[in-house]
Design a protein around this motif. Structure first.
Motif, PDB file in Angstrom:
ATOM      1  N   PHE A 202      -3.462   3.113   0.748  1.00  0.00           N
ATOM      2  CA  PHE A 202      -2.821   3.086   2.063  1.00  0.00           C
ATOM      3  C   PHE A 202      -1.324   3.383   2.031  1.00  0.00           C
ATOM      4  N   GLY A 203      -0.715   3.410   0.850  1.00  0.00           N
ATOM      5  CA  GLY A 203       0.738   3.512   0.767  1.00  0.00           C
ATOM      6  C   GLY A 203       1.282   4.882   1.117  1.00  0.00           C
ATOM      7  N   ILE A 204       2.595   4.931   1.254  1.00  0.00           N
ATOM      8  CA  ILE A 204       3.319   6.181   1.504  1.00  0.00           C
ATOM      9  C   ILE A 204       3.701   6.840   0.188  1.00  0.00           C
ATOM     10  N   THR A 205       4.077   6.014  -0.796  1.00  0.00           N
ATOM     11  CA  THR A 205       4.575   6.556  -2.063  1.00  0.00           C
ATOM     12  C   THR A 205       4.333   5.549  -3.174  1.00  0.00           C
ATOM     13  N   GLU A 206       4.239   6.054  -4.419  1.00  0.00           N
ATOM     14  CA  GLU A 206       4.212   5.171  -5.563  1.00  0.00           C
ATOM     15  C   GLU A 206       5.624   4.911  -6.064  1.00  0.00           C
ATOM     16  N   GLY A 207       6.626   5.264  -5.275  1.00  0.00           N
ATOM     17  CA  GLY A 207       8.006   5.168  -5.719  1.00  0.00           C
ATOM     18  C   GLY A 207       8.766   4.006  -5.122  1.00  0.00           C
ATOM     19  N   ASN A 208      10.040   3.971  -5.472  1.00  0.00           N
ATOM     20  CA  ASN A 208      10.948   2.904  -5.072  1.00  0.00           C
ATOM     21  C   ASN A 208      11.221   2.890  -3.576  1.00  0.00           C
ATOM     22  N   ARG A 209      10.772   3.904  -2.860  1.00  0.00           N
ATOM     23  CA  ARG A 209      11.056   4.017  -1.439  1.00  0.00           C
ATOM     24  C   ARG A 209      10.275   2.976  -0.627  1.00  0.00           C
ATOM     25  N   GLN A 210       9.204   2.429  -1.193  1.00  0.00           N
ATOM     26  CA  GLN A 210       8.347   1.515  -0.445  1.00  0.00           C
ATOM     27  C   GLN A 210       8.298   0.147  -1.117  1.00  0.00           C
ATOM     28  N   THR A 211       8.504  -0.906  -0.318  1.00  0.00           N
ATOM     29  CA  THR A 211       8.282  -2.273  -0.781  1.00  0.00           C
ATOM     30  C   THR A 211       6.941  -2.720  -0.219  1.00  0.00           C
ATOM     31  N   MET A 212       5.899  -2.609  -1.019  1.00  0.00           N
ATOM     32  CA  MET A 212       4.547  -2.786  -0.500  1.00  0.00           C
ATOM     33  C   MET A 212       4.294  -4.193   0.006  1.00  0.00           C
TER      34      MET A 212
ATOM     35  N   LEU B 126      -6.895 -20.178 -14.970  1.00  0.00           N
ATOM     36  CA  LEU B 126      -5.672 -19.428 -14.680  1.00  0.00           C
ATOM     37  C   LEU B 126      -5.799 -17.971 -15.112  1.00  0.00           C
ATOM     38  N   LEU B 127      -6.525 -17.714 -16.172  1.00  0.00           N
ATOM     39  CA  LEU B 127      -6.779 -16.319 -16.549  1.00  0.00           C
ATOM     40  C   LEU B 127      -7.562 -15.616 -15.446  1.00  0.00           C
ATOM     41  N   ASP B 128      -8.554 -16.307 -14.867  1.00  0.00           N
ATOM     42  CA  ASP B 128      -9.294 -15.722 -13.744  1.00  0.00           C
ATOM     43  C   ASP B 128      -8.360 -15.441 -12.565  1.00  0.00           C
ATOM     44  N   ALA B 129      -7.428 -16.359 -12.307  1.00  0.00           N
ATOM     45  CA  ALA B 129      -6.491 -16.169 -11.191  1.00  0.00           C
ATOM     46  C   ALA B 129      -5.592 -14.971 -11.443  1.00  0.00           C
ATOM     47  N   TYR B 130      -5.076 -14.841 -12.648  1.00  0.00           N
ATOM     48  CA  TYR B 130      -4.224 -13.694 -12.991  1.00  0.00           C
ATOM     49  C   TYR B 130      -4.997 -12.385 -12.847  1.00  0.00           C
ATOM     50  N   GLU B 131      -6.216 -12.349 -13.385  1.00  0.00           N
ATOM     51  CA  GLU B 131      -6.995 -11.104 -13.354  1.00  0.00           C
ATOM     52  C   GLU B 131      -7.324 -10.703 -11.918  1.00  0.00           C
ATOM     53  N   ALA B 132      -7.760 -11.659 -11.103  1.00  0.00           N
ATOM     54  CA  ALA B 132      -8.177 -11.331  -9.736  1.00  0.00           C
ATOM     55  C   ALA B 132      -6.985 -10.958  -8.872  1.00  0.00           C
ATOM     56  N   SER B 133      -5.916 -11.743  -8.912  1.00  0.00           N
ATOM     57  CA  SER B 133      -4.748 -11.436  -8.077  1.00  0.00           C
ATOM     58  C   SER B 133      -4.096 -10.124  -8.507  1.00  0.00           C
ATOM     59  N   GLY B 134      -4.184  -9.803  -9.801  1.00  0.00           N
ATOM     60  CA  GLY B 134      -3.570  -8.574 -10.293  1.00  0.00           C
ATOM     61  C   GLY B 134      -4.247  -7.306  -9.823  1.00  0.00           C
ATOM     62  N   ALA B 135      -5.474  -7.415  -9.317  1.00  0.00           N
ATOM     63  CA  ALA B 135      -6.181  -6.220  -8.839  1.00  0.00           C
ATOM     64  C   ALA B 135      -5.763  -5.818  -7.435  1.00  0.00           C
ATOM     65  N   CYS B 136      -5.101  -6.716  -6.696  1.00  0.00           N
ATOM     66  CA  CYS B 136      -4.871  -6.476  -5.263  1.00  0.00           C
ATOM     67  C   CYS B 136      -3.824  -5.398  -4.996  1.00  0.00           C
ATOM     68  N   ALA B 137      -2.615  -5.584  -5.507  1.00  0.00           N
ATOM     69  CA  ALA B 137      -1.536  -4.650  -5.189  1.00  0.00           C
ATOM     70  C   ALA B 137      -1.841  -3.220  -5.629  1.00  0.00           C
ATOM     71  N   PRO B 138      -2.367  -2.986  -6.846  1.00  0.00           N
ATOM     72  CA  PRO B 138      -2.685  -1.601  -7.214  1.00  0.00           C
ATOM     73  C   PRO B 138      -3.645  -0.921  -6.248  1.00  0.00           C
ATOM     74  N   LYS B 139      -4.675  -1.641  -5.816  1.00  0.00           N
ATOM     75  CA  LYS B 139      -5.667  -1.017  -4.939  1.00  0.00           C
ATOM     76  C   LYS B 139      -5.117  -0.772  -3.536  1.00  0.00           C
ATOM     77  N   LEU B 140      -4.357  -1.719  -3.013  1.00  0.00           N
ATOM     78  CA  LEU B 140      -3.803  -1.536  -1.668  1.00  0.00           C
ATOM     79  C   LEU B 140      -2.873  -0.334  -1.601  1.00  0.00           C
ATOM     80  N   LEU B 141      -1.961  -0.234  -2.542  1.00  0.00           N
ATOM     81  CA  LEU B 141      -0.968   0.838  -2.461  1.00  0.00           C
ATOM     82  C   LEU B 141      -1.612   2.203  -2.611  1.00  0.00           C
ATOM     83  N   ARG B 142      -2.505   2.326  -3.575  1.00  0.00           N
ATOM     84  CA  ARG B 142      -3.042   3.665  -3.849  1.00  0.00           C
ATOM     85  C   ARG B 142      -3.888   4.204  -2.706  1.00  0.00           C
TER      86      ARG B 142
END
Length: 904
Positions: free
Chosen positions: A510-520, A492-508
């Motif tokens: 391809f995203g429009i903003t790091e703000g509340n304006r976007q629900t990634m 489960l630690l492996d699952a937390y670590e691996a899944s936790g890397a996805c959203a930060p990398k995707l947004l930075r």
């Protein structure tokens, strides 16, 4: 039966007594008979007490500890305890000393000794251990705020009542929350509010300011005193955050003022000073966090308001109270330049701290850089405490996040890259505290669901420089306790670590903003990926909150030209995220056969990992489709009947992306009520309207239509037909429909907006190019110098609801007024006009081009007071006028953007 004596000084502070209580509980659990004494032991008398002894004391105040130090009996092999530091020592004469650098240090020392007693089943021998926190302030934030405006009140304005905030009065919840904070060694909890004073204090001079009933007021004061006392016993400051200048609705109505004031008035200054004084003297264990941005024109009036009103009120209140330690006052460096305020305020109140967002309103990287890093370093160099605010987490919502290695690196970066020594942590679903968004009855508490989120951040706020291998063993053990086996914990630690890397990398990337304006997690449209300029991207996302790398179009252009790439590229990020998602899914399956406890929560975590994998796959296919479209754009160069194979490939990828998104929508329909905690009009990506488009199911038809339009237009091009969408973009442009108004400002004048007209009353700055929509409107001009130096307010009377056209210069130079952004100002779109209707709609001689925005105003008198910086008023038009947004130079909405490919 083993006996032991635990001693503390007479009249010990509440937090020392609480620490001794926890120590007693640990000893009794392990079979000891415990006798607690409040005594003044001496260095030559403590041996007379028979048996085993523990003494817990503040070394700055305890004669016993001071004498033992002086006589070289109590020696430290680590730095001597200061502030929240402590030292545990086994001393001659059967004495175990808990030496704290302060009352809080004693408390933490008692907790550490209690933990060791629990682990060993007895009082350990040969103790010699010291510890102290790296971060001076460490704690979570929760909001006395809601997402739905209550007219006639404005944004952020919510009197504290049981109907609005029932959880605030839930002492059981507070006890659990404060106990968790103590266990994680937090020393502050931040309560966010717009204007809290009108719910917690009454003023003889301003009785109309009270916004709650007498019964509610009594309940509020009783509850808040209890909260602060319970927090104080656990070594926790309660810090109340408020905005400036916000005033209570009944106070505003009585005095004929707006609730949000842009500049100080003698009346508002007197009210605020007395409110703060009354608050500080009534609740002595409460600090304040001050936001000078948003409503207040902080660049102009921030120093005056902070020093002459807020700090003056604070000092008035402290003079009437007896506090052992002065409360922290935190200046939030949001939407202002804080340095001048700090320089003026520090000599008046040295216990002044600063705060700035870590990754904006998301979590994207543990290596912030650029101007944001510079801001932190400037604030961190002042010598006071500087706090990083892990804020909102818009890209992590609504899923669980517990990647300790990522969090540890963030806290190391906060300390070493940003120069901070404090942490202010938002929960993962801030706006719906205390509940999580899971579709479960009864609803899950964030406190329980997201235990690892809180535990990891606060563990590394105490000490970020822990050995990574030891940390893996620690977190595997914590998870093993919850899920019943070592194998489950490691997987489960492996699952937390691996899944936790996805959203930060995707947004930075391809995203429009790091703000509340976007629900990634809800995805993005093809237009947002291929033509982000149309959607007002926030450059700070990739310039400060991301490692060096390439945006999509820059990547494609370099590919087409055969140029070398720099930093992270889109394909590299996609491959990394796909790998992380698969690793997380594999780890969940590895854990499944070893889970013996907490099975229901395991299945919810497994659903999150599955949802994140579907989200990543959907993004990956869609981004690859966007790369095909951009390659088509930069290859055919306007001959849209060529290279249709690229578009066909894009359509196939988009269809594959849609398939994954359908699965995601189906899964989340079962697991989540909504995707984000702030379902308001501020949410604009992927679709405008957070309430209507707050779930994947609601967004699915948008993406289905997108694919349908793409297929339709590819078919037209294949047949050799020019798509109708291209014809419609060439429709005739008509002038805006003007409505009458009366200008009431003496130092301003009306003029006709047309070529050669001067736009200011001083200087010969004239129009050289004007959008057809503006030509012939009645504008208002005033002094550019006055606007640039202190700001110009213009008063109008409107006989009917109207839109006022405001022109902003395309320059970041401080002489020009800057467009308010939702990243920095929640009120930025209250009157519409957030996005420009005419990009580069006006060109002036030797000046930057001008973007034109349209703001709604009702009938009646209005003062347009936008702050310091030159701007233009280019006309007043009918409120019901349909405005076609366009780039006058045809760069963001013309044929060459290819938005027509996926739109009707």
């Amino acid at each position: 039966m083993r006996a032991i004596t635990v001693a503390l000084a007479p009249d010990a502070a509440p937090r020392v007594a609480y620490g001794v209580r926890k120590l007693r509980e640990a000893l009794e659990t392990c079979g000891y008979t415990v006798h607690v004494e409040e005594v003044a032991w001496t260095w030559d008398g403590y041996r007379e007490v028979p048996g085993t002894k523990i003494y817990a004391g503040n070394r700055k105040e305890s004669p016993l500890l001071q004498e033992l130090e002086t006589r070289d009996v109590l020696l430290y092999h680590t730095p001597a305890p200061e502030e929240e530091g402590f030292y545990l020592a086994s001393l001659p004469g059967g004495l175990t000393a808990v030496s704290g650098g302060s009352d809080s240090g004693v408390l933490y020392g008692c907790l550490e000794l209690a933990r060791r007693i629990f682990a060993a089943g007895r009082l350990p021998d040969d103790l010699a251990y010291g510890d102290a926190p790296q971060m001076k302030l460490r704690g979570p934030a929760i909001g006395l705020q809601k997402t739905t405006v209550e007219p006639p009140r404005l944004t952020y304005e919510y009197p504290v009542t049981p109907g609005r905030f029932p959880w605030f009065y839930d002492r059981g919840l507070w006890t659990d929350f404060l106990d968790m904070m103590l266990e994680e060694r937090c020393n502050v909890v931040y309560l966010w509010s717009g204007h809290p004073f009108s719910s917690f204090v009454k003023l003889d001079d301003y009785p109309e300011a009270l916004e709650v009933t007498e019964e509610e007021f009594l309940l509020n004061t009783e509850t808040f005193r209890w909260i602060t006392e319970e927090a104080d016993r656990r070594g926790i400051w309660v810090v109340l955050k408020f905005y400036n200048i916000h005033i209570p609705l009944p106070f505003a109505e009585k005095h004929g003022l707006k609730q949000h004031q842009p500049k100080p008035l003698p009346l508002t200054a007197d009210y605020y000073r007395k409110s703060i004084a009354a608050f500080v003297s009534t609740y002595p264990n409460v600090g304040l966090m001050v936001c000078l941005g948003e409503a207040l024109q902080g660049q102009i009036y921030g120093v005056e308001w902070f020093t002459e009103t807020i700090l003056a009120g604070l000092l008035d209140g402290l003079a009437r109270s007896q506090v052992k330690e002065k409360p922290p006052i935190i200046l939030r460096s949001h939407a202002i330049e804080p340095m001048k305020v700090i320089e003026a305020a520090l000599p008046l109140y040295p216990r002044l701290f600063t705060e700035a967002k870590y990754n904006g309103e998301s979590l994207t990287t543990f290596t912030p850089r650029g101007k944001w890093q510079e801001t932190h370093n400037k604030l961190g160099s002042l010598g006071s405490i500087h706090i990083v605010n892990v804020h909102i987490l818009a890209n992590l919502e609504p899923f669980r996040f517990g990647a300790p290695a990522f969090i540890q690196r963030c806290m190391q970066a906060a300390r070493y890259r940003l120069g901070s020594n404090g942490l202010h942590l938002y929960p993962l679903f801030f706006w719906d505290w205390p509940y999580s968004p899971d579709k479960v009855q009864p609803r899950l508490r964030q406190l329980d669901r997201d235990w690892i989120w809180f535990a990891a951040w606060f563990r590394y706020a105490w000490n970020a420089d822990r050995d990574p291998e030891a940390e893996r063993a620690y977190w595997s053990g914590q998870l093993a306790k919850r899920y019943g086996s070592r194998e489950a914990g490691e997987a489960l630690l492996d699952a937390y670590e691996a899944s936790g890397a996805c959203a930060p990398k995707l947004l930075r990337r391809f995203g429009i903003t790091e703000g509340n304006r976007q629900t990634m997690s809800l995805g993005m449209t093809m237009s947002q990926l291929t033509n982000p300029e149309r959607h007002m991207p926030w450059p700070d996302l990739w310039e400060s909150q991301s490692p060096q790398g390439e945006r999509l179009e820059a990547y494609v252009q370099r590919e087409v030209r055969g140029e070398p790439h720099l930093g992270e590229t889109p394909p590299e990020i996609l491959e990394a995220c796909l790998r992380h998602a698969e690793e997380a899914a594999d780890a969940i399956e590895r854990a499944r056969r070893h889970v013996n406890d907490s099975r229901e929560e395991f299945e919810r975590l497994a659903d999150d990992v599955a949802a994140i994998r579907l989200m990543v796959r959907s993004y990956a296919c869609k981004v690859r489709a966007a790369i095909r479209v951009l390659t088509y754009k930069h290859t055919v160069q306007g001959d849209y009947f060529q290279r249709l194979d690229l578009l066909e490939s894009a359509a196939e990828l988009l269809e594959e992306s849609l398939g994954y998104y359908r699965e995601l929508a189906q899964l989340t329909a079962r697991t989540y009520s909504f995707a984000n905690s702030m379902q308001t009009p501020q949410r604009k990506v992927p679709v405008r309207g957070g309430l209507e488009y707050g779930h994947w199911q609601a967004c699915l038809p948008v993406y289905e239509a997108e694919l349908e339009h793409l297929r339709q237009h590819i078919g037209e091009l294949t047949r050799g037909d020019l798509p109708q969408a291209l014809h419609s973009l060439e429709e005739a442009i008509t002038a805006y429909r003007e409505v009458p108004f009366t200008l009431l400002t003496k130092d301003a004048e009306v003029y006709r907006v047309t070529k050669e007209a001067c736009v200011f009353t001083d200087g010969d700055i004239h129009i050289v190019g004007c959008a057809e929509e503006l030509d012939g409107l009645t504008g208002i001009r005033f002094s550019q110098m006055a606007a640039g130096r202190e700001g110009v307010a213009v008063e109008l009377e409107l006989p009917q609801p109207s839109k006022v056209l405001i022109g902003y210069f395309n320059s970041k130079d401080e002489q020009w007024l800057q467009v308010p952004s939702l990243e920095e100002n929640t009120h930025a779109d209250d009157q519409g006009g957030y996005a420009p209707v005419l990009r580069k709609g006006l060109r002036l001689y030797a000046y930057p081009s001008v973007n034109v925005h349209a703001f709604r105003f009702g009938a009646g008198r209005h003062t347009i007071d936008l702050g310091r910086g030159a701007y233009l008023i280019l006309g007043v038009i009918a409120e019901d006028q349909v405005l076609r947004a366009r780039d006058v130079e045809h760069k963001n909405n013309g044929v060459d953007t290819l938005d027509w490919l996926y739109e009707a």
